[in-house]
Design a protein around this motif. Structure first.
Motif, PDB file in Angstrom:
ATOM      1  N   ASP A 161       0.874  -1.168   0.000  1.00 40.70           N
ATOM      2  CA  ASP A 161       0.000   0.000   0.000  1.00 40.70           C
ATOM      3  C   ASP A 161       0.917   1.225   0.000  1.00 40.70           C
ATOM      4  N   ASN A 163       0.359   4.343  -0.238  1.00 40.33           N
ATOM      5  CA  ASN A 163      -0.086   5.451   0.609  1.00 40.33           C
ATOM      6  C   ASN A 163       0.364   5.263   2.052  1.00 40.33           C
ATOM      7  N   THR A 164       0.316   3.996   2.506  1.00 39.26           N
ATOM      8  CA  THR A 164       0.765   3.711   3.867  1.00 39.26           C
ATOM      9  C   THR A 164       2.258   3.974   4.008  1.00 39.26           C
ATOM     10  N   ASP A 167       2.812   7.672   4.126  1.00 38.08           N
ATOM     11  CA  ASP A 167       2.440   8.217   5.437  1.00 38.08           C
ATOM     12  C   ASP A 167       3.540   7.956   6.465  1.00 38.08           C
ATOM     13  N   GLN A 168       4.102   6.748   6.436  1.00 34.24           N
ATOM     14  CA  GLN A 168       5.196   6.427   7.353  1.00 34.24           C
ATOM     15  C   GLN A 168       6.404   7.323   7.108  1.00 34.24           C
TER      16      GLN A 168
END
Length: 409
Positions: A161, A163-164, A167-168
């Motif tokens: 993912d 997007n994940t 974000d991280q």
């Protein structure tokens, strides 16, 4: 092709500095625990080592002398001795860990306990240092280490993912429920790994080995701006692979075998073979770098004739220092000490020694007596001063964080 091969010094230095056995496991641990939540530290470290390696390379190209030799002359033997002791001990510890790291890679490939490989490994390293020319050594191990790219490829193959991961990577704080001291402990170790002192000593001495002149300023900058960011990308690839494959399972990383699990999931046995080949080349390269750096430091401080560009008989004390360092490393590893633990301690002590290494480099890079008009500009000094502040903070925090967290437990 010949022009591309002139960049292998930076590639070898960066791969050895960013992807040695401690960094491999540390990036796996960070990725499995925080995902890409400490990527900002890695980016800061890459910027820092690029800035100071470029200064060191410029000193070599303009003065024809390695940066440590100039530091001793500029600051005097007493101040240079503090630099020598701190940097040498950290480099020697790191060399010991690399010897053990090579053995761990071979153990993973063969199933034979790593302790059985220590003597053959040290003999092999000594033969390379004794017989193989500097340019051939850097080209062989620098290019072979590029196989570590398989970690980055595994991230794409496992269809994460994105997007994940983004974000991280854009998170600048510890995840909810994670203790702040542990988060900052791993931050300090990652930063120290990127800024390991031997990198600038090896890079600048390598410039002397390759006979850089002012005409090679562009070459040394390309070595820095391509090699060191590439090492950072490889480190990020290892962390990202662990973030994708291990973080969702809650698995912690405590061994080299767990680090390569994402490769096994993505590409099976063939992928693991490629990864182990890359890890072998990277750890051998790091072992050669650190052993040479031990010899470079001692020879340049005491004024010995040194360098692989010379026949061993003409640089006998330099080669004797290399042999004794390897022998001492062999004896330490034969005690059965955990090489990964050795590297973790080396990274903490590296953080403490960073100001002793990089403040003198910044001073010399601003000295017109050695560099003339090639002294630092405003940008180099601005970046150098900011990184130096971070270095001092990391050095002050290293021991308290190690004690408070039980080395990140």
């Amino acid at each position: 092709m010949k022009k591309l091969l002139t960049l292998t010094l930076g590639v070898l230095t960066a791969i050895g500095g960013f992807v040695d056995i401690g960094d491999i496991v540390a990036n796996g641990q960070v990725g499995a625990r925080y995902g890409l939540g400490l990527l900002w530290v890695l980016v800061l470290g890459v910027i820092g080592i690029c800035a100071f390696a470029e200064m060191s390379g410029r000193v070599v190209a303009v003065s024809g002398r390695p940066v440590y030799d100039v530091i001793r002359e500029k600051l005097g033997p007493r101040a240079a001795l503090a630099n020598l002791v701190g940097s040498f001990l950290v480099t020697f510890l790191t060399m010991i860990a690399q010897i053990g790291g090579i053995a761990l890679v071979i153990e993973l490939a063969s199933g034979i306990p790593h302790i059985a490989w220590i003597v053959p490994i040290v003999l092999g390293l000594w033969l390379v240092l004794w017989r193989v020319k500097f340019e051939k050594m850097e080209q062989a191990f620098g290019l072979a280490g590029l196989m570590i790219l398989v970690f980055g490829l595994s991230v794409w193959w496992l269809s994460p993912d994105w997007n994940t991961l983004a974000d991280q990577a854009l998170r600048f704080a510890a995840p909810q429920g994670e203790p702040l001291p542990t988060y900052f402990y791993y931050g300090v170790t990652l930063f120290a790994a990127a800024m390991t002192p031997y990198e600038v000593f090896f890079f600048s001495s390598g410039g002397v080995e390759e006979k850089w002149t002012p005409k090679d300023l562009r070459t040394q900058r390309l070595n820095v701006l391509i090699g060191f960011p590439l090492g950072g990308v490889f480190s990020a690839g290892i962390a990202a692979a662990a973030a994708v494959a291990l973080l969702p399972t809650g698995m912690s990383v405590e061994s080299l075998g767990q680090v390569v699990l994402p490769i096994a999931l993505a590409f099976g046995v063939a992928g693991v073979a490629v990864a182990l080949f890359g890890l072998f080349a990277a750890t051998v390269g790091a072992a050669l770098e650190t052993a040479l750096s031990c010899g470079y430091m001692l020879a340049q401080y005491f004024g010995w004739t040194w360098g692989k560009r010379l026949p061993p008989v003409k640089a006998s004390r330099f080669h004797l220092a290399l042999g004794l360092a390897l022998l001492a490393g062999l004896l330490v590893m034969q005690t059965g000490i955990d090489p990964i633990k050795v590297t973790e301690y080396a990274l903490i002590f590296s953080a403490i020694a960073l100001p002793l290494t990089y403040l003198p480099v910044l001073i010399v890079a601003n000295d017109r007596e050695y560099l003339g008009d090639a002294v630092n500009g405003k940008l180099s000094n601005g970046i150098g001063l900011v990184i130096l502040v971070v270095i001092v903070i990391a050095a002050a925090a290293a021991i308290p964080l190690m004690v408070m967290t039980g080395m990140g437990a």
